[in-house]
Structures are given as structure tokens and as C-alpha cells.
Scaffold this motif. Structure first.
Motif, PDB file in Angstrom:
ATOM      1  N   PRO A 100     -55.333 -57.898   8.990  1.00 39.47           N
ATOM      2  CA  PRO A 100     -55.584 -58.297   9.923  1.00 39.47           C
ATOM      3  C   PRO A 100     -55.452 -59.764  10.209  1.00 39.47           C
ATOM      4  O   PRO A 100     -54.830 -61.061   9.584  1.00 39.47           O
ATOM      5  N   ALA A 102     -53.871 -59.915   6.142  1.00 42.51           N
ATOM      6  CA  ALA A 102     -52.513 -59.963   5.770  1.00 42.51           C
ATOM      7  C   ALA A 102     -51.496 -60.609   6.772  1.00 42.51           C
ATOM      8  O   ALA A 102     -50.393 -60.988   6.267  1.00 42.51           O
ATOM      9  N   LEU A 103     -51.588 -60.406   8.399  1.00 44.83           N
ATOM     10  CA  LEU A 103     -50.618 -60.420   9.555  1.00 44.83           C
ATOM     11  C   LEU A 103     -50.464 -61.891   9.310  1.00 44.83           C
ATOM     12  O   LEU A 103     -50.001 -62.935   9.632  1.00 44.83           O
ATOM     13  N   SER A 104     -51.811 -62.875   8.539  1.00 45.70           N
ATOM     14  CA  SER A 104     -51.319 -64.247   8.810  1.00 45.70           C
ATOM     15  C   SER A 104     -51.593 -65.129   7.711  1.00 45.70           C
ATOM     16  O   SER A 104     -51.895 -65.887   6.575  1.00 45.70           O
ATOM     17  N   CYS A 137     -62.421 -56.564   4.580  1.00 40.30           N
ATOM     18  CA  CYS A 137     -62.785 -57.688   5.566  1.00 40.30           C
ATOM     19  C   CYS A 137     -64.338 -58.522   6.304  1.00 40.30           C
ATOM     20  O   CYS A 137     -65.312 -57.737   5.512  1.00 40.30           O
ATOM     21  N   MET A 138     -64.075 -59.373   6.090  1.00 38.67           N
ATOM     22  CA  MET A 138     -65.249 -60.627   6.155  1.00 38.67           C
ATOM     23  C   MET A 138     -65.862 -60.670   7.241  1.00 38.67           C
ATOM     24  O   MET A 138     -66.129 -61.698   7.348  1.00 38.67           O
ATOM     25  N   GLY A 139     -64.878 -60.616   8.064  1.00 40.39           N
ATOM     26  CA  GLY A 139     -65.590 -60.655   9.461  1.00 40.39           C
ATOM     27  C   GLY A 139     -64.572 -61.593  10.557  1.00 40.39           C
ATOM     28  O   GLY A 139     -65.876 -63.185  11.264  1.00 40.39           O
ATOM     29  N   THR A 140     -63.913 -62.362   9.303  1.00 43.67           N
ATOM     30  CA  THR A 140     -63.391 -64.265   9.976  1.00 43.67           C
ATOM     31  C   THR A 140     -61.967 -63.815   9.647  1.00 43.67           C
ATOM     32  O   THR A 140     -61.440 -64.721   9.593  1.00 43.67           O
ATOM     33  N   CYS A 141     -61.299 -62.654  10.060  1.00 43.69           N
ATOM     34  CA  CYS A 141     -60.202 -62.909  10.382  1.00 43.69           C
ATOM     35  C   CYS A 141     -59.360 -63.663  11.338  1.00 43.69           C
ATOM     36  O   CYS A 141     -57.989 -64.333  10.767  1.00 43.69           O
ATOM     37  N   GLY A 142     -59.666 -64.632  11.735  1.00 45.62           N
ATOM     38  CA  GLY A 142     -59.766 -65.649  12.924  1.00 45.62           C
ATOM     39  C   GLY A 142     -59.198 -66.542  12.402  1.00 45.62           C
ATOM     40  O   GLY A 142     -58.113 -67.585  12.976  1.00 45.62           O
ATOM     41  N   ASP A 143     -59.526 -66.880  10.732  1.00 44.20           N
ATOM     42  CA  ASP A 143     -59.203 -68.000  10.051  1.00 44.20           C
ATOM     43  C   ASP A 143     -58.408 -67.497   8.974  1.00 44.20           C
ATOM     44  O   ASP A 143     -58.724 -68.273   8.255  1.00 44.20           O
ATOM     45  N   ALA A 144     -57.330 -66.750   8.978  1.00 48.44           N
ATOM     46  CA  ALA A 144     -57.094 -66.491   7.903  1.00 48.44           C
ATOM     47  C   ALA A 144     -55.946 -67.165   7.962  1.00 48.44           C
ATOM     48  O   ALA A 144     -55.731 -67.717   8.555  1.00 48.44           O
ATOM     49  N   PRO A 145     -55.867 -67.087   6.537  1.00 46.72           N
ATOM     50  CA  PRO A 145     -56.389 -66.302   4.474  1.00 46.72           C
ATOM     51  C   PRO A 145     -57.803 -67.275   5.029  1.00 46.72           C
ATOM     52  O   PRO A 145     -58.227 -67.550   4.907  1.00 46.72           O
ATOM     53  N   ARG A 157     -58.790 -70.912   6.198  1.00 47.84           N
ATOM     54  CA  ARG A 157     -57.287 -71.233   7.128  1.00 47.84           C
ATOM     55  C   ARG A 157     -56.799 -72.151   5.464  1.00 47.84           C
ATOM     56  O   ARG A 157     -56.348 -73.238   5.405  1.00 47.84           O
TER      57      ARG A 157
END
Ligand SMILES: Cc1cc2nc3c(=O)[nH]c(=O)nc-3n(C[C@H](O)[C@H](O)[C@H](O)COP(=O)(O)O)c2cc1C
Ligand code: FES
Lengths: 172, 444
Positions: A100, A102-104, A137-145, A157
Motif C-alpha cells: 500500500p 509502495a503504491l504511493s 506496514c505501520m498502519g499508516t498507509c493513508g499517509d504514505a510515504p 507524506r
């Protein structure tokens, strides 16, 4: 579950500050009497926070404090990925490269860091400042990277600008 | 705020800014009223469990097991300590909803745990929070202090005679500890290796005592269910799929983040709420329920509604509600390679089929990705994956097998292309174009 009380007189006091040992006691108090082994994860994390990494001696001392066999504490230190079993740089940067992220840009952020720091994963810069690690995964994927600084501070981010700013802050 | 949108929100209703997590703000939103009324009325445990059953709340941790039913398994006659455990280990790639609950609404979790404790007659509880979100672990401990000072947890709560002690415990980087019996081992200060079941935690749980483990979102839903009534909560969603749910959307959308929507909401609606596909690129595939859930190609997912039944019928799982969106620039072999590496690394090593099988899966997918694949590799992958399933103590084995089986099934041609041409079907120069690293899309 053993009925032995914990053993505050063991080697920890020579190695760790009274403040850290106070935090140990606060952790131990969370569990029923005789279940002080439950505090091992927190105590090892606190010892690492103070000393930077966990040597065999540190692990044994913490085990002694909790009246548990050293091997049982060593099992914990080796099973859980966030313990440092070797010295690390002053700033350990763990970058998540799972799908997740890597996609961002998670993988790109790691590549950017490698280039900027001139090191690969699990390496430390010659000045001892930075260690780079690849994380899951650190459970923060929405804020990637995303990257974690010294296990404690989560940064999201992480665009090239944000990474530059973080590195600059650490250089200060 | 990383809760970016909602339809009829429950868990995230009225949340604002970074201070809304404190006790005072939660109470102003009507917090702790459910607990107060239960204690004042001396509500029976049966009645509370019946209400939760009527809500058709299904476990939000991944398995979707009916919560009320789980609570009813707790034995009645057993004396001594009894536990309610909250699972905030959240390590399933793609999932970041529990983090936002701890961040913005920790008291809903605490109140939910207190009500659960009352209903299952537990006197102690722990919230197991994964170690990577240290700052939020500290916030949760602060919230616990607030609740303790206000008399909502501790001894003789609000002079009702009911006592419940609640603490936070942190993990330190092991995905397997999200599995509930590994989590119990971990709280006991051991390696996180899952236990054989039966006995189930209800009869032999933490320190061998009766224990119920629920996900953070499951427990946070409880106060709202008690307040609005089970049926009203159910009706927010659809039959067999009660309530609203948080969806963590990651990957190639314009606004990755958490969204709370009623179960049964069309996937297309969620995609629209996320601002659509990044760069206007074409949707290729979605993993709808965390990385362990089978992947669905665009045409299948676009016909789904977001609920356990619809996603299940399409051949995947709603799981934890982690929606991983991939656009046409994604090489499916590369994507699967990364997931297979993860499961191989995170296998606890107890069961041979999982320990060895996840290694073989990763080796083969990596070999295909490196252009060294053989034509019979795809059959071998299917053979290994099939032999892991059902032969392990816990479901990590299946979690590793499902992505392999589904990626190969739905993207067979792409895997074959990779083997035959020794390179990706998606041209290398467009791959990861959607990552946006060098011009990250700002929050709209
Ligand atoms: C490998 C593995 C990892 C899991 N990780 C989590 C997790 O991070 N969080 C979670 O709530 N449940 C996780 N689960 C599911 C738990 O075992 C358990 O079913 C859940 O916490 C029960 O809560 P619920 O009924 O409220 O969903 C995991 C299961 C497996 C097999
Ligand atoms: S995949 Fe990186 S934080 Fe989840």
C-alpha cells in the motif's frame, strides 16, 4: 505464570537511570501479581530508548529485574522487529515499503533516502548519525510515504521536500 | 484530520481537529452516557448482549464474526479474573482505521471496553496497541488517566459496585500478534506464537482466564449501539451487515484516507469520495479487505457494494475494510512479490506448511518477477498455496495463500507474459507512475 516477585536489586540499577526503572515499575503494576513477565516488551523498549540498543548484558539485566529466565527475554528481543540487537545511528529511520505504501511512493522514498545518505538498508552512515531500515506496514498507509524515527516518531507524506527537511532537522 | 469523508457517520460523527479526543469533548458529544445508563439501570448482561446481537455488528478485525454471539460464549460460573482485550495491533497491510480511532476518539474505545466488560463480567482489560504508533499509545494512556480520574474506569465505577481496571500494552513489530491468541501470548510476555484452538479464549484466554478479544472498531461501536439501539444501528447498514464501517483507502486514489460509510455502499461511491483515480488513470484491481483478502479485477469490484455478502460473493473478503487501489501502471507480479515477502517474513515459524510454504511462494514469485520463471511455476504456486490452507494453527497461512491464488487466477495472462518475455507486461517506464512521489498530491 510464576509466583516470584520481581527482583529490583538485580543489575539494572547499574545500567539504567532511576527514571527508567520507575517506568519499569509502572509497567509491572499493569499486570496481576506474579505476572510481571508481561512487562518484558515495554521494559526492553524502555531500556533501548535509554541505551540505544540491547546488548546481551542489558537483556539479561532486564530479565533479572522481572525474575524471568534470560533466554525468555532474549526470545522476545529477537522475535519482535523493533528491538535493536546491534548499535544503530543516532537516528534510525525505518521506511515502510509494503505494497500500500509502495503504491504511493514508499519504495521511491527509500531510494531517495539511500541516495541522500549514501547507505543501503541496515547500514549506518560513517558519522554514526543515521541508520536506514526497511519496515513493514505501520498502519499508516493513508499517509504514505511514511517513516518512523527511532521507533517513536511517525512521519507521514514524506515527499522529497519533507525528507530534506527531516534530515536537516536531524543534522541540527 | 485523516478521516476524509463520511456518509451517516457514527464512529467519526462530530470529530473535529486535534483536541476532540479529550474526555471533555467526548462527553460533550454524548460520551459515557451509554455506560452511565447501563450502570444506573443495573442492566442485565443478557439484555446488553441481546442488543449487540440485534445490531448485527460483525467483528471489524477481519473475520466478521458476530460480536454479540462471541460475547455469549463467555462462561458464567467461572470465578476469578476475566478479561476483555482490545486488538489495536493493526498490522494488516492497508489498514489504518484503528489508528484514527485511538487518535480522534479514544474514549469511545474505552467506553466500549467498559460496557463489554460489564456484559461479559470482566474485571480487567488491556488494549494491545502496535508499537509503531507510539505517540498514539501515549495518547491512549492519557485518555485512560482522564477516564480513571472521572471515575469511568477503576474500582466501584460511578458507585455502581462494578469495577473494571483497564491498561494499555504495546507491541514491538510483529504482524502475527494481531492474531488473537498470539496477542494473548504476547501480553503474557512471550513470543507471539498462536495457540491451538480449542480451547478458545472464552474458556482459556489471558493467563488461562476467560477472555474475549475484539477489534478496536468493534469495541468503539458499542456505546453508539447501546445509545441508538441495536435495530437502529443494523438499519444504518443492511440485513446481515449492520451499521457503518471505516474503510481505509490506500494506493492510487487522489485522496487516500479513512472514510466511514454504511455497509452496503457501492464501491463506486467510495471511489468517488476518494476523489477518483490519481492522475485520471484507469483502475486495474482492488484488494478490498487488507492484503490477505483475494484481489479483485476492476470489473468485478466496480459491481460490488461494500459489505460482507457482496464482496464475499465476488470471491474476496471485506476483512478489515482496507481498500488497496491499484491502477493500470501496477505490475501485478511485482505487487504480489512484495506481499509474498511480507508473509514469509512475518510467519512465526511454528507450523511447517506456513514457515516453509511462505518461503517457497516468495521464492517462486520473486523468480518470475526476476525473469527466471518457468511455465510450470504457476501450477506449483497453486499447489503450494493449496497445501498451506487448512494445515496451520492460525490463518496467517491462508493470508499468504489467498493473494497468490487470486493474483494468479485473475491476472494469469500477465504472469504468463512475465514468464515468457522475462519482463513485465506493464512497460517499466510507466510502472509506479501513479506513486506520485515527486509531486505528491496534496490533501484536497
Ligand atoms: C495473521 C492474523 C493477523 C491478524 N491481525 C489482526 C489485527 O491486526 N487486528 C485485529 O483486530 N484483528 C486481527 N486478526 C483477527 C483476530 O485474530 C481476531 O479475529 C479479532 O481481533 C477479533 O476481533 P473482532 O471479532 O472484533 O473482529 C488477525 C488474524 C490473523 C490470523
Ligand atoms: S503499507 Fe506502509 S504503513 Fe501500511
Amino acid at each position: 505464570m510464576t509466583a516470584t516477585a520481581h527482583n529490583p536489586s538485580a543489575g539494572c540499577s547499574a545500567m539504567l537511570t532511576p527514571e527508567t526503572l520507575q517506568k519499569f515499575d509502572r509497567e509491572i503494576a499493569k499486570y496481576p501479581a506474579g505476572c510481571q513477565q508481561s512487562a518484558i516488551m515495554a521494559c526492553l523498549a524502555l531500556a533501548q530508548e535509554e541505551l540505544g540498543w540491547l546488548s546481551m548484558e542489558t537483556i539479561e539485566a532486564v530479565a533479572g529485574y522481572l525474575a524471568m529466565p534470560p533466554i525468555a527475554a532474549y526470545e522476545i528481543a529477537t522475535f519482535y522487529a523493533m528491538y535493536n540487537l546491534k548499535p544503530v545511528g543516532r537516528y534510525k529511520l525505518t521506511v515502510c515499503t509494503n505494497l500500500p505504501c509502495a503504491l504511493s511512493g514508499g519504495v521511491h522514498a527509500a531510494e531517495y533516502l539511500k541516495e541522500k545518505l549514501g547507505i543501503g538498508f541496515n547500514e549506518t552512515t560513517p558519522d554514526g548519525k543515521f541508520t536506514l531500515q526497511e519496515g513493514e506496514c505501520m498502519g499508516t498507509c493513508g499517509d504514505a510515504p511514511v517513516m518512523l524515527v527511532n521507533n517513536r516518531r511517525m512521519c507521514g507524506r514524506m515527499t522529497p521536500d519533507a525528507i530534506d527537511a527531516l534530515l536537516k532537522e536531524c543534522q541540527a | 484530520m485523516s478521516i476524509l469523508g463520511a456518509i451517516n457517520p457514527v464512529l467519526t460523527a462530530g470529530l473535529s481537529g486535534d483536541d476532540g479526543w479529550h474526555l471533555q469533548a467526548y462527553v460533550a458529544r454524548g460520551g459515557y452516557e451509554a455506560l452511565k445508563s447501563i450502570l444506573a439501570k443495573k442492566e442485565s448482561s443478557e439484555k446488553i448482549i441481546a442488543e449487540v446481537k440485534a445490531s448485527v455488528l460483525r467483528g471489524r478485525g477481519g473475520a466478521g464474526f458476530p460480536t454479540g454471539l462471541k460475547w455469549s460464549f463467555m462462561p458464567h460460573a467461572v470465578q476469578g479474573d476475566r478479561y476483555i482485550i482490545c486488538n489495536t495491533d493493526e498490522g494488516e497491510p492497508g489498514t489504518f482505521k484503528d489508528r484514527d480511532l485511538i487518535r480522534y476518539n479514544p474514549h469511545a474505545v474505552i467506553e466500549g471496553m467498559a460496557i463489554a466488560a460489564y456484559a461479559i463480567e470482566a474485571n480487567r482489560g488491556y488494549n494491545y496497541i502496535h508499537g509503531e504508533i507510539w505517540e498514539l499509545y501515549q495518547r491512549f494512556e492519557e485518555a485512560l488517566e482522564e477516564a480513571r480520574a472521572a471515575g469511568f474506569i477503576g474500582q466501584n465505577i460511578l458507585k455502581s459496585g462494578f469495577s473494571f481496571e483497564l491498561f494499555a500494552h504495546h507491541g514491538y513489530g510483529a504482524y502475527i500478534c494481531g492474531e488473537e491468541t498470539a496477542l494473548l501470548e504476547s501480553i503474557e510476555g512471550k513470543k507471539g506464537q498462536p495457540r491451538f484452538k480449542p480451547p478458545f479464549p472464552a474458556s482459556f484466554g489471558l493467563y488461562g482466564k476467560p477472555t474475549t478479544v475484539n477489534n478496536t472498531e468493534t469495541l468503539a461501536s458499542i456505546p453508539f449501539i447501546i445509545k441508538m439501539g441495536g435495530e437502529a444501528f443494523m438499519n444504518l447498514g443492511k440485513p446481515n451487515n449492520g451499521g457503518t464501517k471505516l474503510f481505509s483507502v490506500s494506493g492510487h486514489v487522489n485522496r487516500p484516507g479513512n472514510y466511514e460509510v454504511p455497509l452496503g455502499t457501492p464501491f463506486a461511491k467510495l471511489l468517488e469520495m476518494c476523489g477518483g483515480m490519481r492522475g485520471g488513470r484507469k483502475l486495474k484491481a482492488v484488494i478490498p479487505g487488507g492484503s490477505s483478502a483475494p484481489v479483485l479485477p476492476a470489473d468485478l469490484i466496480m459491481d460490488c457494494t461494500l459489505d460482507y455478502d457482496s464482496i464475499g460473493k465476488a470471491g474476496s473478503m471485506l476483512g478489515s475494510g482496507a481498500v488497496i487501489v491499484m491502477d493500470e501502471t501496477t505490475c501485478m507480479v511485482k505487487a504480489l512479490e512484495r506481499l509474498s515477502r511480507f508473509y514469509h517474513e512475518e510467519s512465526c515459524g511454528q507450523c511447517t506448511p506456513c514457515r516453509e510454504g511462505t518461503g517457497w511462494l516468495y521464492d517462486i514469485v520473486r523468480r518470475i518477477e526476476a525473469g527466471e520463471g518457468r511455465v510450470d511455476d504457476l501450477d506449483t504456486l497453486e499447489y503450494i498455496a493449496g497445501n498451506i490452507c487448512g494445515r496451520t494453527i492460525c490463518a496467517l497461512g491462508e493470508a499468504a495463500a489467498f493473494p497468490v491464488q487470486s493474483f494468479v487466477k485473475h491476472f494469469w495472462d500477465e504472469f504468463i507474459y512475465h514468464i515468457q518475455h522475462k519482463t513485465c507486461l506493464v512497460p517499466k517506464d510507466v510502472q509506479w507512475a501513479g506513486s506520485g512521489f515527486h509531486r505528491l498530491v496534496e490533501e484536497a
